[in-house]
Motif scaffolding. Structure first.
Motif, PDB file in Angstrom:
ATOM      1  N   ARG A 120       0.827  -1.205   0.000  1.00 26.62           N
ATOM      2  CA  ARG A 120       0.000   0.000   0.000  1.00 26.62           C
ATOM      3  C   ARG A 120       0.863   1.257   0.000  1.00 26.62           C
ATOM      4  O   ARG A 120       2.000   1.244   0.460  1.00 26.62           O
ATOM      5  CB  ARG A 120      -0.913   0.031   1.237  1.00 26.62           C
ATOM      6  N   ARG A 121       0.273   2.334  -0.488  1.00 29.82           N
ATOM      7  CA  ARG A 121       0.920   3.640  -0.420  1.00 29.82           C
ATOM      8  C   ARG A 121       0.692   4.204   0.973  1.00 29.82           C
ATOM      9  O   ARG A 121      -0.394   4.059   1.546  1.00 29.82           O
ATOM     10  CB  ARG A 121       0.302   4.545  -1.478  1.00 29.82           C
ATOM     11  N   ASN A 124      -6.322   4.868   2.118  1.00 29.57           N
ATOM     12  CA  ASN A 124      -6.470   3.610   1.391  1.00 29.57           C
ATOM     13  C   ASN A 124      -7.803   2.936   1.696  1.00 29.57           C
ATOM     14  O   ASN A 124      -7.967   1.740   1.459  1.00 29.57           O
ATOM     15  CB  ASN A 124      -5.336   2.649   1.753  1.00 29.57           C
TER      16      ASN A 124
END
Length: 322
Positions: A123-124, A153
């Motif tokens: 994930r970012r 997210n």
């Protein structure tokens, strides 16, 4: 699966070594009622071992960490000593809460707790700019973005440091209750009502309002005229400076360009009108300077992630009254 209208319980994951500023921000936003609000405000609880040492203070939690699994939203404040791994019981409790369906948000270096729990793999994410390199080196599966205020997210959110933690908390309120309520919370706390998550961390004055600031008089002037087709040249002329000089001041003050800032203001105004009025999308497009419903839908969908009609249905479905 929890829906937006179910997001009423917030748990702070507290343990020795947490940063008190970030913890206090979450307590202030979610733990203080909003006078005049008739909807379901948040029920805040603090979970952790007893007692918890936060800075020079001792905090007595309401419940142990196991209670995190019963919360709709779990907030993980900043972790002070990054040379020491977060306690395993904290990491396990945060992971269990997410697996139970909680929305988990970290403030500042609380991202290190989420990464230890495996919630950010693939994930970012972001954290305080001074520690983004360490986060990326220690957890290579995480896509670390050092240049944003926060990253959403969906079920996992992360913020940069200090003021950005407030931005993320207000973003959560906006997601749950709409822009009008979030703006009211911001006014109570005397902070800017909205800074987009993608805005740069290095911002000297997010919403300059000083009389002697080059943009001090311009920004209020613009927000009062969002129904008009303003251009960069119009803004530069009003500010009595060249377009290039205007762009430089905007980048320094807001972290973005004049056109991008103007578009965000139009989108936020559209959100408020969708939440609080029965105006048609065509009327809202005209009121926000977008011109046509097609233009509004294109920019709104790109910025917010859903079409205007879907956004309105979401906030009407919860029967939020304000």
């Amino acid at each position: 699966m929890r829906t937006l209208s179910d997001m009423t319980t917030v748990a702070l994951a507290a343990t020795d070594g947490m940063l008190q500023f970030e913890l206090a921000i979450a307590q202030e936003v979610f733990g203080t009622g909003l006078p005049g609000f008739t909807g379901s405000w948040y029920e805040l609880t603090v979970c952790g071992p007893a007692p918890v040492k936060v800075g020079r203070f001792l905090l007595e939690p309401d419940h142990d960490l196991g209670r995190l699994t019963r919360a709709d939203t779990v907030i993980v404040p900043g972790w002070a000593d990054l040379d020491v791994a977060p306690p395993p019981d904290l990491v396990d409790a945060v992971r269990a809460a997410h697996e139970a369906g909680a929305r988990v948000a970290s403030l500042c270096t609380g991202a290190f707790v989420l990464t230890a729990a495996g919630l950010l793999d693939g994930r970012r994410a972001t954290t305080h700019w001074a520690h983004t390199d360490l986060l990326a080196a220690r957890y290579p599966l995480v896509e670390v973005d050092p240049d944003v205020l926060y990253v959403d997210n969906g079920s996992v959110l992360t913020s940069a440091g200090k003021a950005a933690a407030m931005d993320l908390c207000l973003h959560l309120v906006r997601s749950d209750h709409g822009s009008a309520v979030a703006n009211t919370v911001a006014r109570r706390l005397v902070v800017p009502p909205h800074r987009a998550g993608g805005q740069a961390q290095f911002v000297t004055a997010p919403v300059p309002d000083q009389d002697d600031h080059p943009l001090g008089g311009l920004l209020p002037w613009v927000t009062e005229r969002l129904d008009r087709p303003l251009t960069v040249e119009d803004l530069a002329r009003r500010a009595n400076m060249s377009s290039r000089n205007l762009a430089r001041h905007f980048r320094s003050a807001t972290g973005t360009t004049p056109l991008r800032w103007l578009l965000i203001q139009r989108i936020r105004r559209a959100q408020e009108l969708l939440e609080r009025t029965d105006d048609s999308v065509d009327a809202i497009a005209e009121a926000t300077g977008m011109g046509t419903a097609t233009t509004l839908r294109r920019h709104f969908n790109r910025t917010v992630g859903v079409p205007p009609d879907s956004y309105r249905r979401t906030f009407r479905a919860g029967s939020r009254e304000w």
